[in-house]
Scaffold this motif. Structure first.
Motif, mmCIF file in Angstrom:
data_model
loop_
_atom_site.group_PDB
_atom_site.id
_atom_site.type_symbol
_atom_site.label_atom_id
_atom_site.label_comp_id
_atom_site.label_asym_id
_atom_site.label_seq_id
_atom_site.Cartn_x
_atom_site.Cartn_y
_atom_site.Cartn_z
ATOM 1 N N GLY A 1 -15.280 -1.497 -7.152
ATOM 2 C CA GLY A 1 -16.108 -1.899 -8.271
ATOM 3 C C GLY A 1 -15.351 -2.611 -9.372
ATOM 4 O O GLY A 1 -15.080 -2.048 -10.419
ATOM 5 N N HIS A 2 -14.985 -3.844 -9.142
ATOM 6 C CA HIS A 2 -14.332 -4.645 -10.176
ATOM 7 C C HIS A 2 -14.895 -6.058 -10.091
ATOM 8 O O HIS A 2 -15.203 -6.534 -9.013
ATOM 9 N N HIS A 3 -15.016 -6.723 -11.229
ATOM 10 C CA HIS A 3 -15.618 -8.056 -11.224
ATOM 11 C C HIS A 3 -14.777 -9.055 -10.427
ATOM 12 O O HIS A 3 -15.308 -10.009 -9.865
ATOM 13 N N ASP A 4 -13.462 -8.847 -10.402
ATOM 14 C CA ASP A 4 -12.622 -9.676 -9.523
ATOM 15 C C ASP A 4 -12.773 -9.176 -8.093
ATOM 16 O O ASP A 4 -12.852 -7.979 -7.846
ATOM 17 N N LYS A 5 -12.807 -10.108 -7.152
ATOM 18 C CA LYS A 5 -12.857 -9.721 -5.749
ATOM 19 C C LYS A 5 -11.532 -9.080 -5.346
ATOM 20 O O LYS A 5 -10.466 -9.649 -5.566
ATOM 21 N N ILE A 6 -11.619 -7.899 -4.767
ATOM 22 C CA ILE A 6 -10.422 -7.168 -4.372
ATOM 23 C C ILE A 6 -10.399 -7.076 -2.850
ATOM 24 O O ILE A 6 -11.387 -6.671 -2.230
ATOM 25 N N PRO A 7 -9.285 -7.444 -2.224
ATOM 26 C CA PRO A 7 -9.253 -7.476 -0.757
ATOM 27 C C PRO A 7 -9.058 -6.107 -0.123
ATOM 28 O O PRO A 7 -8.536 -5.176 -0.746
ATOM 29 N N TRP A 8 -9.498 -6.016 1.119
ATOM 30 C CA TRP A 8 -9.131 -4.938 2.034
ATOM 31 C C TRP A 8 -8.427 -5.583 3.220
ATOM 32 O O TRP A 8 -8.671 -6.747 3.544
ATOM 33 N N TYR A 9 -7.557 -4.817 3.879
ATOM 34 C CA TYR A 9 -6.694 -5.402 4.892
ATOM 35 C C TYR A 9 -6.814 -4.686 6.233
ATOM 36 O O TYR A 9 -7.205 -3.521 6.310
ATOM 37 N N ARG A 10 -6.440 -5.439 7.273
ATOM 38 C CA ARG A 10 -6.280 -4.882 8.617
ATOM 39 C C ARG A 10 -4.965 -5.404 9.212
ATOM 40 O O ARG A 10 -4.409 -6.392 8.750
ATOM 41 N N GLY A 11 -4.541 -4.739 10.296
ATOM 42 C CA GLY A 11 -3.451 -5.254 11.109
ATOM 43 C C GLY A 11 -2.208 -5.590 10.319
ATOM 44 O O GLY A 11 -1.803 -4.877 9.397
ATOM 45 N N LYS A 12 -1.577 -6.718 10.674
ATOM 46 C CA LYS A 12 -0.311 -7.103 10.071
ATOM 47 C C LYS A 12 -0.463 -7.547 8.616
ATOM 48 O O LYS A 12 0.549 -7.666 7.897
ATOM 49 N N GLU A 13 -1.690 -7.796 8.173
ATOM 50 C CA GLU A 13 -1.890 -8.207 6.781
ATOM 51 C C GLU A 13 -1.733 -7.034 5.813
ATOM 52 O O GLU A 13 -1.504 -7.230 4.622
ATOM 53 N N TRP A 14 -1.875 -5.803 6.346
ATOM 54 C CA TRP A 14 -1.768 -4.631 5.463
ATOM 55 C C TRP A 14 -0.313 -4.234 5.282
ATOM 56 O O TRP A 14 0.498 -4.301 6.202
ATOM 57 N N SER A 15 0.015 -3.798 4.069
ATOM 58 C CA SER A 15 1.295 -3.144 3.799
ATOM 59 C C SER A 15 1.061 -2.111 2.698
ATOM 60 O O SER A 15 0.058 -2.150 1.982
ATOM 61 N N TYR A 16 2.002 -1.192 2.557
ATOM 62 C CA TYR A 16 1.873 -0.160 1.515
ATOM 63 C C TYR A 16 1.744 -0.787 0.134
ATOM 64 O O TYR A 16 0.901 -0.377 -0.674
ATOM 65 N N LEU A 17 2.568 -1.806 -0.131
ATOM 66 C CA LEU A 17 2.521 -2.454 -1.439
ATOM 67 C C LEU A 17 1.197 -3.172 -1.648
ATOM 68 O O LEU A 17 0.563 -3.030 -2.709
ATOM 69 N N ARG A 18 0.765 -3.929 -0.652
ATOM 70 C CA ARG A 18 -0.515 -4.645 -0.784
ATOM 71 C C ARG A 18 -1.663 -3.662 -1.014
ATOM 72 O O ARG A 18 -2.544 -3.905 -1.836
ATOM 73 N N GLY A 19 -1.653 -2.553 -0.264
ATOM 74 C CA GLY A 19 -2.705 -1.564 -0.439
ATOM 75 C C GLY A 19 -2.693 -0.948 -1.826
ATOM 76 O O GLY A 19 -3.737 -0.805 -2.471
ATOM 77 N N GLY A 20 -1.509 -0.601 -2.321
ATOM 78 C CA GLY A 20 -1.414 -0.021 -3.655
ATOM 79 C C GLY A 20 -1.908 -0.952 -4.738
ATOM 80 O O GLY A 20 -2.493 -0.517 -5.731
ATOM 81 N N LEU A 21 -1.690 -2.258 -4.555
ATOM 82 C CA LEU A 21 -2.109 -3.237 -5.558
ATOM 83 C C LEU A 21 -3.617 -3.457 -5.584
ATOM 84 O O LEU A 21 -4.122 -4.171 -6.456
ATOM 85 N N THR A 22 -4.347 -2.863 -4.627
ATOM 86 C CA THR A 22 -5.808 -2.983 -4.665
ATOM 87 C C THR A 22 -6.455 -1.895 -5.514
ATOM 88 O O THR A 22 -7.675 -1.915 -5.702
ATOM 89 N N THR A 23 -5.681 -0.949 -6.003
ATOM 90 C CA THR A 23 -6.260 0.102 -6.848
ATOM 91 C C THR A 23 -6.516 -0.447 -8.249
ATOM 92 O O THR A 23 -5.973 -1.481 -8.650
ATOM 93 N N ILE A 24 -7.330 0.265 -9.009
ATOM 94 C CA ILE A 24 -7.833 -0.246 -10.285
ATOM 95 C C ILE A 24 -7.626 0.801 -11.375
ATOM 96 O O ILE A 24 -8.018 1.963 -11.211
#
Length: 318
Positions: free
Chosen positions: A209-232
């Protein structure tokens, strides 16, 4: 430990005042205040689960049970699944907490199930269902040692936490016999519902729930850092201190070993490094009424993600 003492003093003080006055003018205030304090206790128990309360794992376990059992949360069962959430934050399939539905699964839901997931107040009452059944597409229970989220060497811990919750149920039954059902509904049951709503409300908004589009990832696109940066991060006004600044959430996901009383300080230090990847929270007044609007908007628009691509965003119904 001073935060534990502070919170328990407030909890018992509120309960004593409510039982003493037993006035319908006081009860609504008590329900909201006590439910908020139950949530505050849970947040410190959450620190215990991360090992950020103490360097001693045995102390973490003891205090975690003392804090979580009163709200009927199995400390070890939830701690382990929450660990899975942190290890997979932002991963479409592997995340454990409010992870998105792929479009195929969303389209297969009947109308009742969709309404229960996306229509208020039902999503804000989801936590007990999650404890017993986990999330859609996952099996098991936080109370059952053979659930697939637990490793073989964790089964004993899960049984201990389930036993602690059953003990609390016994205490509540005894108090109900002594004080009467109506008094226990007013003293405990209604604040417990408020606690559940706080937990679902905050957890949802820290990850959705954020006005900016926030990504979700699968496969090789996901990493711990990328996932953490999706939190708000969120601002709850006066509630920030009461619930131990848990909504300074991005830094918590990147460094879960930081105790709650250093989260604000750590976030200030990290913001220049995070740069554009840090989303400044909308400032609240004394109470976070603006977040109710954000919650409603998100439940309406954030319905499902693509079945296939490795970087996906929430989509809404046509």
């Amino acid at each position: 430990m001073s935060y534990v003492v502070r919170d328990f003093v407030v909890v018992f003080g509120l309960a004593a005042a409510a039982a003493r006055f037993d006035s319908w003018l006081f009860w609504p205030f008590y329900w909201v205040a006590q439910g908020t304090m139950f949530w505050a206790l849970f947040v410190i128990g959450h620190d215990c689960g991360h090992g950020s309360f103490s360097k001693d794992p045995n102390l973490n376990s003891v205090v975690g049970h003392i804090l979580n059992a009163p709200t009927l949360v199995p400390y070890h069962g939830w701690r382990i699944s929450h660990r899975t959430h942190h290890q997979n934050q932002g991963h479409v399939e592997k995340d454990e907490s409010w992870n998105p539905l792929p479009q195929r699964m969303y389209n297969s839901l009947d109308t009742l199930t969709k309404n229960m997931r996306f229509t208020l107040p039902f999503p804000m009452l989801a936590f007990p269902v999650y404890l017993f059944m986990r999330t859609p597409g996952k099996t098991g229970s936080h109370f059952h040692p053979n659930s697939d989220v637990f490793l073989p060497n964790e089964k004993k811990d899960v049984l201990i936490s389930t036993a602690s919750c059953l003990t609390m149920v016994g205490v509540l039954a005894r108090l109900t016999f002594v004080m009467g059902p109506l008094m226990m509904i007013k003293l405990y049951a209604i604040p417990h519902v408020v606690f559940i709503m706080w937990l679902d409300f905050v957890t949802y908004l820290n990850h959705h729930g954020h006005h900016d589009k926030i990504p979700w990832y699968r496969g090789k696109e996901w990493s711990y850092l990328r996932g953490g940066l999706t939190t708000i991060d969120r601002d709850y006004g006066l509630i920030n201190n009461i619930h131990h600044d848990i909504s300074t959430h991005m830094i918590h996901h990147l460094f879960p070993q930081i105790p709650h009383y250093h989260l604000v300080e750590a976030t200030k230090a990290a913001k220049p490094v995070l740069g554009k990847y840090y989303r400044e929270p909308e400032k609240s007044g004394p109470l976070p009424f603006h977040l109710l609007k954000e919650l409603s908007r998100s439940l309406k628009n954030d319905r499902y993600v693509s079945d296939t691509r490795d970087v996906v965003y929430y989509q809404s119904d046509p």
